[in-house]
Structures are given as C-alpha cells and as structure tokens.
Design an enzyme around this catalytic site. Structure first.
Site, PDB file in Angstrom:
ATOM      1  N   ASP A 230       0.838  -1.199   0.000  1.00 41.22           N
ATOM      2  CA  ASP A 230       0.000   0.000   0.000  1.00 41.22           C
ATOM      3  C   ASP A 230       0.878   1.257   0.000  1.00 41.22           C
ATOM      4  O   ASP A 230       1.891   1.305   0.716  1.00 41.22           O
ATOM      5  CB  ASP A 230      -0.871  -0.039   1.272  1.00 41.22           C
ATOM      6  CG  ASP A 230      -2.003   0.953   1.228  1.00 41.22           C
ATOM      7  OD1 ASP A 230      -2.833   0.873   0.314  1.00 41.22           O
ATOM      8  OD2 ASP A 230      -2.082   1.803   2.146  1.00 41.22           O
ATOM      9  N   GLU A 274      14.554 -15.449   0.857  1.00 42.88           N
ATOM     10  CA  GLU A 274      14.793 -16.591   1.744  1.00 42.88           C
ATOM     11  C   GLU A 274      13.616 -17.556   1.737  1.00 42.88           C
ATOM     12  O   GLU A 274      13.761 -18.724   2.084  1.00 42.88           O
ATOM     13  CB  GLU A 274      15.008 -16.108   3.187  1.00 42.88           C
ATOM     14  CG  GLU A 274      16.401 -15.620   3.457  1.00 42.88           C
ATOM     15  CD  GLU A 274      16.497 -14.946   4.813  1.00 42.88           C
ATOM     16  OE1 GLU A 274      15.778 -15.366   5.745  1.00 42.88           O
ATOM     17  OE2 GLU A 274      17.263 -13.967   4.904  1.00 42.88           O
TER      18      GLU A 274
HETATM   19  C1  GLC Z   1      -4.157   2.974  -0.799  1.00 41.56           C
HETATM   20  C2  GLC Z   1      -5.370   2.085  -0.795  1.00 41.56           C
HETATM   21  C3  GLC Z   1      -6.563   2.913  -0.423  1.00 41.56           C
HETATM   22  C4  GLC Z   1      -6.351   3.451   0.969  1.00 41.56           C
HETATM   23  C5  GLC Z   1      -5.038   4.213   1.070  1.00 41.56           C
HETATM   24  C6  GLC Z   1      -4.631   4.400   2.494  1.00 41.56           C
HETATM   25  O1  GLC Z   1      -4.232   3.963  -1.748  1.00 41.56           O
HETATM   26  O2  GLC Z   1      -5.496   1.461  -2.041  1.00 41.56           O
HETATM   27  O3  GLC Z   1      -7.756   2.191  -0.485  1.00 41.56           O
HETATM   28  O4  GLC Z   1      -7.396   4.313   1.322  1.00 41.56           O
HETATM   29  O5  GLC Z   1      -3.968   3.505   0.477  1.00 41.56           O
HETATM   30  O6  GLC Z   1      -4.259   3.173   3.055  1.00 41.56           O
END
Ligand code: GLC
Length: 574
Positions: A230, A274
């Site tokens: 993310d 690993e």
């Molecule tokens: C990313 C995710 C989104 C989320 C953001 C904060 O962009 O895809 O859905 O709101 O990160 O975690």
C-alpha cells in the site's frame, strides 16, 4: 464504413521484456492474471451484509472457472475499519468481521490446491490509531521512545494550536491531529497522510523496520505468494518534514518517493528471497502512483520490488495515440530493469472503467467530484471495457482484474449519502464523492438484491446497496449467456494459457494492422510475430488484414471481416 489499412514503414519496434521472452518457463508472476478480491464486497457467508472469508472459500470455483493464476486480497486484518481495513490494528490476525486466522490459512491452502496463489495487502505506511504501539505512544507522552515509532511534533503558533507543517491529508484537511494529555490539555500532534485513524509509521525507527520483517515472515510461513504494498512510495518522509511550499527536492512532494525508501525494499527483498523456491517465487507488487516512468522503474530494480501497478495505463483515455504512448513509455521504462509490466484498468480506489469509458472524458483523474455524475453511455462503456480486456490480456507482462470487471459492473453513483463509508467523503465535508461506488457487493445470482451476495433471508442488507438492474449482470445470468462479459473473460483467459506468446515477451507494433494516429492499436506478440491484437478506437469499421485467423473478438464482427469501432480481436497470422 470500412477503411482499408496500408502498411507504414519503420513503425515496428521490438522491445525485449526480460528473460522469459515468449515462453511460459519464466517465473509465474511475469505473465500472471491476478484477480483483486475486495473482501467486504466479494461474498457474505454469514449474512451480516459484509463479505467474509467463508464467502470467498465458497466462491473459489468462480475464480477457477475464470482461470486466474492468483488473487490479491485487500486487507483482512484486525481493524476498526476507519478506511475499510487500510487502518490495521493487528497485522497478524484477521478481523472478526471477516473470520479467523485459521480460516485465512484454509483459504490460502484451498486456493493453492485449486492452482491459485494468494497475495495479501501489506499496509506499511500507517497503522490504526487502535494499534497497540500507537496507543502506547499516546499514553507515554512527548519525548518517549514509544512516540518515536510515529511522527509526533509540537504544534506551531503561540500555544501550539497550529499543525506542525502544511501537509494536507489525502482525505481532506491537514495531515495532523492533536492529541490531548492525561489531564485533558491539548498536547503534541501526530502525522497521518490519510484519515486521522491512520497514523503514519516513522520508518527512521529501527523497531518499525524489524516489526515489518516479522510481519512478512508471519504471512510467508502461512503460504502466501506475495504482498501488494500500500502507498509504497510514501514510507520515508523528507528529513525535517519541511513545509510543502518550501520543498525543492527531486520528488514532487516531501512525503513521496524519497530516496531512502529503496533501502526498505532491498531489505524486504532479501527476506522474501529466503522464502522463495524455484517455481514458487514470492513477489511484491507496489502501489506506486508515480507519473514519472523513470522514477517508477527504480522501485523495480532487481533487488527491490518485482512489479508495480501501472496507473498511467489506468488513467489514460480510450484513445489509440495516448494509449500507445503509455504502452511505449511503460515498456521503455521496464526494459532496462528487467521487470515485467502490469496492466490494470480498475481497482477499489478508482471509478470503474465501464463508467469511465462511457463518459465524454474517458480518462481517470483524482478530481472525482468534477467527473462524478457526468453522463455515461453504458453501451459504449461496455463495448470499450470488453475491448480493453482483450487489450490488457494481450500486452506483455501480468494483468490485474478487479472483482466485477469480469461482469462489466459499472460505478454506482447514486448511493444515498448517509450510506457512504469512504473517509474521503466525511474528510472533505462531502465535496469528494468517494470510492464507495466501485465497492458495491458483487451480484452472484437471482433477480433481486442481495443477488446471492448474502444468503437468502439474511437479517442484514449488503453494506452498500446493489442496483436492481444488476439482476442482468449476475454470475449465474452471464454464465448462461455466450455473449456475456463473463464468458468473454473466461474464453480469453483459457486461450491466453494456451498462447504463451501473450504474457511476458516481445511486442512489435504492426503497421499492417493499423496505426495509432488513425485510431488503431495493432501489435504482434512473440518472437515469430504470429499472434496479433488489434483494437479499433477509430470510430469507424476497419477491414481486418488478409491472411489472418480470428481467435477471439470482444464483440460481433461486421460482414467481410470488418472490425467495428470499440472492438478488439486476437488474430493468428498465417
Ligand atoms: C491505498 C489504498 C486505499 C487506501 C489508502 C490508504 O491507496 O489502495 O484504499 O485508502 O492507500 O491506506
């Protein structure tokens, strides 16, 4: 009307795409079709209106029938759901709304047995304000080692009443929230680039890094095939957290794409290696919203991430010259680092592409409010989405399908305001229509909501309402219709498995197939160039080249081998 196509000299260029050129011998992730499951909205087995792991396990046959190689699951961890699970309170357990850790292990194992690998979502930029480390940090007070795991700062102004810098939150308002001390007096501020319930980790703190090593290993030991990362380019912030107005660094903002972030991925890559075995490689895919291909490619160097989402392609309008430009830029950027490209049209954050492609402006932009509710020609959107599916599945690299793409679902833009849950809506006082419209629960069967998403007679309605007209789009309805989007996807994925030249390997623009400036994307695949894909975005019918056999078309062809507008074909050349 049909238009003859003439060859154009010098248009063809070949770009090698890493070691697995045109074969299926390369690592699985270089040519995989990966299906994104948004657990809240996939399938609800217990009838509470929210999708769950039991629902996913029960619906695995859908993914087997579709023919995907892997799934990526949006977060399933313990979470107060301030941002639909992207606010994680425990990275090593499952939220009770979705099920249990034991069920997650079963799901991973059952999917693997069915030939489907599992990629989990890792959220390393921030956690939840309910994460034990954050609670401890608030309690421990200013200057403590606990607070150093986050970005706590005194405020500005005579009484510290102003945020420490001028950074905006992605969900509206300042990226800072002030905490109160035990006696109730306002005290330090903490940084959150997203909702206030999502405090950013301080990646300069070694304990943070060690914690994430352990989280990677925890899930690798449970059999996952990899991680979707993310906001992968946000983890490291510019030293001193300078104001945006004063920032003059190489990256566009002081919270994004800082050079220090690459050390994190090199470290993670060695953890992953690993646990990788030949034929069972573990992989990273980064969420990287960079619009500079050369900066993007730095994340994909051999000792960092394997792949990154190609959002330039998601954003590009449905126009051949613009699409060709993005495809070229993508392949040019990926070539030198040896990484395969990815192709993605929709995800849980973006307007569904059936809707985008049905609007006058077919591109994607973050100015959701400006686009929301603008007229949509659904028929055009569907035609283009079907053609787009054949395009993405024919381009070199791996392809992502967001749940519901295979059903031709559109963006639901009339959800009643009081039901919207995206924190971006509340954070902007309703100015941002948010992302709920692409997160509406899937229709599986039946003529009325919940369309098999929840069991019949469930006490709770789906967490977001499904349009009544989705009765025509259920999996059951489409499975019985040879002309449906679902059957097209199934056929395309099955065919792609038999045609190793699709996936990883060389691409050559094909002059005889048409030219981008005339509204036609045409290219051949594989070393011998025998396979080809043509996408007609010209607005008028074009004649298919002679000496070709049509393997698959995204819609009906016209008489005399005419490819109608907004239609794509896969061809074999004699
Ligand atoms: C990313 C995710 C989104 C989320 C953001 C904060 O962009 O895809 O859905 O709101 O990160 O975690």
């Amino acid at each position: 009307m049909s238009q003859p196509l003439s060859p154009v000299a010098g248009e063809s260029r070949s770009r090698p795409q890493g070691p697995a050129s045109g074969t299926r011998d390369g690592a699985w992730w270089r040519h995989a079709v990966i299906y994104q499951i948004y657990p809240r909205s996939f399938a609800d087995a217990d009838g509470d209106g929210m999708g769950d792991l039991a629902g996913i396990r029960a619906r695995l046959p859908h993914l087997v029938d579709l023919g995907v190689d892997a799934v990526w699951l949006s977060p399933w961890y313990v979470s107060p759901q301030a941002d639909a699970g992207y606010d994680v309170a425990d990275y090593c357990d499952i939220d009770p709304v979705f099920g249990t850790l034991a069920e997650a292990e079963q799901l991973i194992a059952e999917a693997r047995q069915a030939g489907i690998r599992t990629i989990v979502d890792l959220v390393p930029n921030h956690c939840s304000d309910q994460h034990p480390w954050f609670r401890a940090a608030v309690a421990a007070g200013p200057g403590s080692t606990e607070r150093d795991a986050f970005h706590f700062r005194p405020g500005r102004g005579a009484h510290g009443e102003l945020p420490p810098n001028d950074w905006p939150s992605n969900f509206g308002g300042p990226a800072w929230t002030r905490v109160t001390g035990p006696d109730g007096t306002p005290e330090e501020w903490y940084l959150h680039m997203f909702a206030p319930g999502q405090p950013d980790w301080n990646w300069e703190n070694p304990r943070v890094a060690t914690q994430f090593d352990d989280i990677l290993v925890f899930w690798l030991e449970r059999g996952v095939a990899g991680f979707r990362i993310d906001v992968a380019d946000n983890l490291v912030k510019a030293a001193g957290l300078p104001d945006l107005v004063d920032y003059s660094g190489e990256s566009p903002q002081p919270w994004a794409d800082q050079d220090g972030v690459h050390a994190i991925y090199r470290r993670w890559r060695s953890v992953l290696e690993e646990h990788s075995r030949p034929g069972d490689e573990k992989v990273f895919v980064g969420e990287l919203w960079s619009d500079r291909p050369e900066r993007f490619a730095r994340y994909l160097r051999a000792d960092e991430l394997h792949t990154g989402f190609n959002f330039d392609f998601l954003k590009v309008p449905w126009q051949a010259p613009a699409m060709r430009e993005v495809i070229d830029a993508t392949l040019e950027a990926h070539g030198p680092v040896g990484a395969p490209a990815t192709w993605v049209l929709s995800n849980h954050d973006t307007t569904r592409h059936v809707t985008r492609y049905g609007r006058a402006d077919t591109g994607y932009g973050f100015d959701r409010a400006a686009r929301h509710g603008s007229p949509v020609d659904l028929e055009a959107g569907w035609r283009r989405a079907r053609a787009g599916a054949l395009l993405t599945l024919a381009l070199p690299g791996s392809t992502y399908i967001y749940q519901g793409d295979e059903l031709g679902l559109w963006e639901v833009e009339d959800i009643p305001a009081e039901l919207l849950q995206d924190p971006a809506v509340a954070g902007t006082g309703g100015a941002d229509p948010g992302r709920d419209g692409c997160r509406v629960p899937l229709p599986w069967s039946g003529g009325t909501a919940p369309f098999g998403f929840s069991p019949d007679g469930s006490a709770n309605e789906p967490w977001l309402p499904q349009p009544a007209s989705w009765a025509a789009l259920t999996v059951a309805a489409q499975a019985a219709d040879p002309g449906s989007a679902l059957v097209l996807y199934r056929t395309a994925l099955a065919l792609r498995k038999q045609l190793p030249a699709f996936g990883d390997g060389p691409l050559d623009w094909w002059p005889e197939g048409g030219r981008a400036q005339d509204g036609v994307l045409a290219f051949t695949r594989g070393a011998d160039g025998k396979l080809a894909c043509i996408v007609n975005q010209s607005g008028q019918g074009i004649r298919l080249p002679d000496a070709t056999e049509v393997l698959l078309a995204s819609g009906p062809l016209g008489d005399g081998a005419v490819l109608p507008p907004d239609t794509a074909v896969w061809l074999r050349r004699e």
